[in-house]
Scaffold this motif. Structure first.
Motif, PDB file in Angstrom:
ATOM      1  N   LEU A  73      30.096   6.832  35.678  1.00 46.56           N
ATOM      2  CA  LEU A  73      31.215   7.321  36.211  1.00 46.56           C
ATOM      3  C   LEU A  73      31.293   7.975  37.728  1.00 46.56           C
ATOM      4  O   LEU A  73      31.949   7.911  38.339  1.00 46.56           O
ATOM      5  N   ALA A  74      29.937   8.401  37.954  1.00 44.02           N
ATOM      6  CA  ALA A  74      29.830   9.054  39.289  1.00 44.02           C
ATOM      7  C   ALA A  74      29.931   7.898  40.303  1.00 44.02           C
ATOM      8  O   ALA A  74      30.386   8.052  41.302  1.00 44.02           O
ATOM      9  N   HIS A  75      29.496   6.758  40.047  1.00 43.85           N
ATOM     10  CA  HIS A  75      29.559   5.585  40.817  1.00 43.85           C
ATOM     11  C   HIS A  75      30.890   5.188  41.122  1.00 43.85           C
ATOM     12  O   HIS A  75      31.265   4.747  42.185  1.00 43.85           O
ATOM     13  N   VAL A  76      31.609   5.297  40.141  1.00 41.04           N
ATOM     14  CA  VAL A  76      32.862   4.837  40.066  1.00 41.04           C
ATOM     15  C   VAL A  76      33.957   6.026  41.029  1.00 41.04           C
ATOM     16  O   VAL A  76      34.693   5.566  41.802  1.00 41.04           O
ATOM     17  N   GLN A  77      33.619   7.276  40.822  1.00 47.14           N
ATOM     18  CA  GLN A  77      34.307   8.194  41.531  1.00 47.14           C
ATOM     19  C   GLN A  77      33.783   8.355  42.925  1.00 47.14           C
ATOM     20  O   GLN A  77      34.692   8.902  43.803  1.00 47.14           O
ATOM     21  N   GLN A  78      32.405   8.367  43.216  1.00 45.87           N
ATOM     22  CA  GLN A  78      31.908   8.734  44.459  1.00 45.87           C
ATOM     23  C   GLN A  78      31.141   7.394  45.013  1.00 45.87           C
ATOM     24  O   GLN A  78      29.759   7.571  44.701  1.00 45.87           O
ATOM     25  N   PRO A  79      31.633   6.364  45.215  1.00 40.21           N
ATOM     26  CA  PRO A  79      30.743   5.230  45.650  1.00 40.21           C
ATOM     27  C   PRO A  79      29.928   5.570  47.087  1.00 40.21           C
ATOM     28  O   PRO A  79      30.643   6.344  47.888  1.00 40.21           O
TER      29      PRO A  79
END
Length: 541
Positions: free
Chosen positions: A261-267
């Protein structure tokens, strides 16, 4: 540019006295600050290897966490799940237990042994990098933070005054003297040219350092004003109650899902770890990592709040997504730490930091030489006691800082096998060497002490790569991480011939230079030759 002579004289007096009052502490701040540009590589180089088994994959972090909480329930109060374990964070699950004071804590890491049993180890992250950073932050003062930080702020204000007054002094001859290096018999003129060139060329860097140091020293007061003027109703994210679990039996998301989810929100944001703590009966979480596209408030990372049940990231603390006022505050930190532009900026800041240290060192010695010229014109037969004291103090404090830092770094590979309180030992080694160097400078006098302490600095710095080499060979309990930390060893090795070259030059100046200089070997019983230069025989070890 024309400025009246009386105005120049006033600013020259201001520049001299402000520089003398703040110069020695600023030398320590700049020298230590230059080293902290590579604090993380230094910390990893200095941290002894862990005996823990290889960490389980991130997907197994929850199983390991449950095993830890079953045997160490206190870990639930404050723990980390590390995404990519490193030398200084070698476990998948790390937790902290409070120490004797609010700022002290003990870190533990856990893994599964080969037989599947829980393996726990007290982590011993090297404190030497933090010591160097503390010397930088508190200008070398061995006082509590509450006392040293306001003094640091006052020094920073004096530093700003010295910058302004120095620039005004130099303005009338700026076009003629900028970058002029008049090499010849007038050594004082050459050092004045070096001092002026360093000051003018690096002026933007020094202005940034002076302003940001003031902000750091008085940040509590600035934040109080910010809270009263900008956030009259309170800081928005502090007014909000941290979200609790959506249902009474809800559990935090697994680390693998939080990472996705972190990679989705903060690429573009590289996640280092997720931290969790119990506060007011609720579980709070934060995410720590780095987006190299933006400068950060901390030197090597950025951190912000995270909802552990939904994986939602609160971006208000992340560079590039801050409100304008917070972005301005972040800029102060970013410019001070050089936490932008990657390694090229770090190397540039390291060089500028060392140049700044040289600026303060030469400033004090130039004042002594200038004052001696005036006294000689007034018929004073020899250097005054005040000049000798300032010369010895300048040499002792400056080179004592250099030797002390090298000595405590060289001890890094040997101490973990022999002592428990690493932080106290590193601090004790630094201040013992520092105080001894200052005392030695007063006993031997500035010129002889400068030569001897520079040679000692070369030796202490050479011991840094030699201690790593001893670790490679397994001598005396020393250790070394294979393939890691060579930047520290190579940088130290490169500094050794520099210290020896400066020592050789200083000795030549002491032996054959003007006998009335602060660098001359004391020989008050001998009359000054017509040439003003003493024979080499007057120089004795």
């Amino acid at each position: 540019m024309k400025i009246r002579n009386d105005v120049i004289k006033v600013y020259k007096d201001v520049h001299i006295w402000v520089g003398i009052l703040s110069g020695l502490m600023l030398f320590i701040a700049f020298y230590a600050g230059a080293i902290t540009m590579f604090e993380k590589p230094l910390e990893r180089w200095a941290t002894p290897p862990s005996s823990l088994a290889a960490p389980p994959p991130l997907a197994g972090a929850e199983v390991l966490l449950q095993a830890v909480l079953a045997e160490h329930p206190q870990a639930a109060k404050n723990y980390l799940i590390v995404v990519e374990p490193t030398v200084d964070a070698p476990a998948r699950v790390i937790w902290r237990e409070p120490g004797k004071s609010r700022r002290q804590f003990t870190e533990f890491g856990a893994s599964f042994a080969d037989d599947g049993s829980l393996q726990v180890e007290q982590l011993r992250k090297a404190p030497v990098a933090q010591l160097v950073d503390t010397l930088h932050q508190l200008v070398g003062l061995p006082f509590p933070d509450a006392l040293a930080r306001p003094i640091m702020g006052a020094v920073a204000l004096l530093y700003a005054v010295a910058l302004v007054s120095g620039l005004i002094i130099f303005l009338p001859t700026l076009a003629k003297d900028l970058l002029a290096m008049r090499i010849g018999h007038n050594i004082k003129r050459l050092w004045m040219d070096v001092h002026n060139a360093l000051g003018v060329v690096s002026l933007p860097f020094h202005v940034v350092m002076a302003l940001t140091c003031v902000v750091f020293a008085f940040h509590d007061e600035f934040y109080d004003v910010q809270g009263a003027v900008v956030y009259e109703q309170g800081v928005p994210w502090q007014r909000e109650t941290p979200p609790g679990p959506p249902t009474p039996d809800a559990r935090p998301l697994p680390a693998v899902e939080l990472l996705r989810l972190a990679h989705v929100q903060q690429p573009g944001f590289e996640v280092f770890n997720f931290s969790f703590k119990q506060a007011g009966g609720q579980l709070e979480a934060s995410i720590t990592g780095l987006d190299t596209r933006y400068g950060t408030r901390a030197r090597t990372y950025a951190s912000t709040h995270l909802n552990p049940y939904t994986g939602e990231i609160d971006p208000h603390d992340l560079p590039g997504q801050m409100e304008p006022w917070d972005a301005a505050v972040n800029t102060f930190f970013m410019l001070h730490f050089g936490s932008f532009g990657g390694n090229p900026v770090r190397w540039l800041y390291l060089l500028l930091g060392l140049a700044g240290a040289l600026l303060f060192y030469t400033g004090n010695l130039l004042w002594i030489e200038s004052r001696r010229r005036k006294q000689r014109a007034d018929g004073v037969p020899e250097q005054t006691r005040s000049a000798r004291v300032l010369g010895s103090l300048t040499v002792g404090v400056s080179l004592g800082c250099v030797v002390g830092i090298s000595a405590t770094l060289a001890a890094t590979k040997w101490l973990p096998q022999r002592v428990d309180n690493l932080a106290a030992w590193h601090e004790g080694i630094y201040y013992a060497v520092f105080v001894a160097a200052v005392a030695w400078a007063f006993v031997r006098g500035a010129p002889r002490a400068a030569v001897e302490l520079l040679r000692l600095a070369a030796l202490a710095t050479l011991l840094i790569p030699l201690s790593s080499l001893a670790g490679v060979w397994g001598i005396g309990g020393a250790w070394h991480h294979p393939g890691m930390g060579f930047i520290v060893d190579l940088t130290a090795l490169a500094a050794v011939p520099v210290f020896l070259a400066i020592a050789a030059y200083t000795r030549r100046r002491m032996c054959a230079g003007h006998t009335d200089s602060v660098w001359a070997q004391p020989a008050s019983s001998q009359p000054l030759p017509p040439s003003g230069r003493g024979p080499a025989s007057a120089c004795q070890e």
